[in-house]
Design an enzyme around this catalytic site. Structure first.
Site: not given
Ligand SMILES: *Cc1c(COP(=O)(O)O)cnc(C)c1O
Length: 400
Positions: A131, A217, A246
């Site tokens: 993702f 990532d 995040k």
């Protein structure tokens, strides 16, 4: 909970609870009930809610200066970039406002790398179950049909390969159009999938052999989560590009694309930009996050508490047949059940503990990284109680 008809686009399946206050590990809903938060706003609140140092930075910067634009140099942006480079060994940073934007910058860098090599139709390797975000390029990069759904035609070209399988990469390595590999050190949304030791090192080697950019990532794994500043660096692997978001702002939106070597020089004025990206406010807050984590040794604490949490869960759940595996690194932990268990989230809410379920059957825990032993025990107790309760009711239902 409001009972007014919603004026929102129906983008999210919401749970029947709404929070209006948080402190550390705790959240309170709008009826005053207290919960513990083992999800941390999906890996965002790594210092917990309303952390005093973060709140202080927010207050001070709100009184001083919020935004000027990237037409001017921005001291806090320079300082945050230097801090990220000092902590990682990376060399140059671009700031956006989210994880997807950090990955957009990475994908653009892979395009510029292709242009420099005169490759007209570049291919980026990504992985099944990955993702990378919800913008057109990042959803296209994600190896998940559900994320693609309704969004065709996709941005080309991403080559989805099986995760944790070096031979699969070797088999396509003679494709001259490949320019980069984009990989999560641990797949988060994919179900806390931890690859074998040495996987990232082997990808690094292939990237060196073929002049591909290695792009990690680390939007979920980064900023202390897995027990080091970034999971790749913690394993002794230096990517060419690391994307981060995040936990970087502990709730204030910010994303960063960290680069080194040839990847650091590819973006030049005119290639990329963002109005909000790296503004004085977000950067001051992110600096406070990193300074606090450094002073309080949060990466080491994430490692220690993560080990504690895994072993407590194992003690409580090892004899439950429905529990297939407890896995993860640092405060990124998954409990895989043998069947779909999305309903478990509601059992958790009933037991006043917040977590989510990803990939259908994996209970995902992403608690704050600055907890003490008692708080970790509390999470372990409520989560395992919820799982046991769920397993017992579903077994009873199956037998009736
Ligand atoms: C959350 C996440 C993203 C997307 O970040 P947004 O801030 O939602 O755009 C990308 N990659 C990974 C690994 C993530 O966990």
């Amino acid at each position: 909970m409001s009972t007014k008809p919603s004026s929102l686009i129906n983008a999210y399946a919401r749970l029947p609870v709404s929070f209006d206050r948080g402190e550390g590990l705790k959240l309170w809903d709008d009826e005053g009930s207290e919960y513990i938060d083992a999800l941390g706003g999906i890996a965002v609140c790594a210092l917990g809610h309303s952390h005093p140092s973060v709140t202080h930075a927010i207050n001070e910067q709100a009184k001083t200066l919020l935004h000027t634009s990237n037409l001017f140099s921005i001291t806090h942006q320079d300082n945050l970039a230097s801090k990220l480079c000092e902590l990682t060994g990376m060399e140059a940073v671009f700031f956006g406002n989210s994880g997807a934007e950090a990955n957009e910058a990475a994908i653009k860098i892979s395009r510029l790398h292709a242009e420099a090599k005169k490759i007209a139709a570049p291919v980026v390797i990504t992985f099944n179950g990955s993702f990378h975000g919800r913008t057109m390029a990042t959803l296209s990069a994600s190896g998940n049909d559900k994320v693609h759904s309704g969004c065709h035609p996709l941005v080309s070209e991403f080559l989805y390969l099986p995760y944790n399988n070096i031979e699969a990469i070797e088999q396509v390595a003679d494709n001259p159009n490949i320019v980069a590999v984009l990989v999560e050190p641990i797949q988060g949304e994919g179900g806390i999938v931890v690859p074998d030791p040495g996987y990232l090192t082997a990808i690094r080697k292939l990237c060196d052999q073929h002049d591909w950019l290695m792009m990690c990532d680390e939007i979920q794994t980064g900023v202390s989560r897995t027990g080091s500043w970034y999971a790749s660096i913690g394993q002794g692997v230096m990517p060419d590009v690391i994307t981060s978001a995040k936990a970087l702002g502990n709730g204030i939106p910010i994303g960063a694309c960290l680069t080194r070597g040839q990847a650091a020089g590819l973006i030049q004025p005119g290639h990329h930009g963002s109005t909000f990206g790296g503004n004085p406010f977000a950067c001051r807050v992110a600096l406070a996050v990193l300074d606090t984590m450094e002073t309080e040794n949060i990466p080491a604490n994430a490692h220690a508490t993560g080990e504690q949490l895994k072993s407590r869960l194992l003690e409580a759940l090892h004899n439950r047949g429905q529990v297939k595996e407890i896995r993860g690194q640092g405060m990124m932990i998954g409990v895989e059940l043998d069947t779909d268990c999305s309903g478990l989230v509601n059992t958790g809410l009933k037991n006043k503990v917040i977590f989510n379920v990803t990939a259908g059957n994996v209970v995902r825990l992403l608690p704050p990284c600055n907890l003490n032993e008692n708080q970790v025990d509390d999470i372990a107790r409520r989560v395992s109680d919820s799982i046991i309760e769920h397993c017992e009711t579903s077994t009873a239902a199956a037998h009736s």
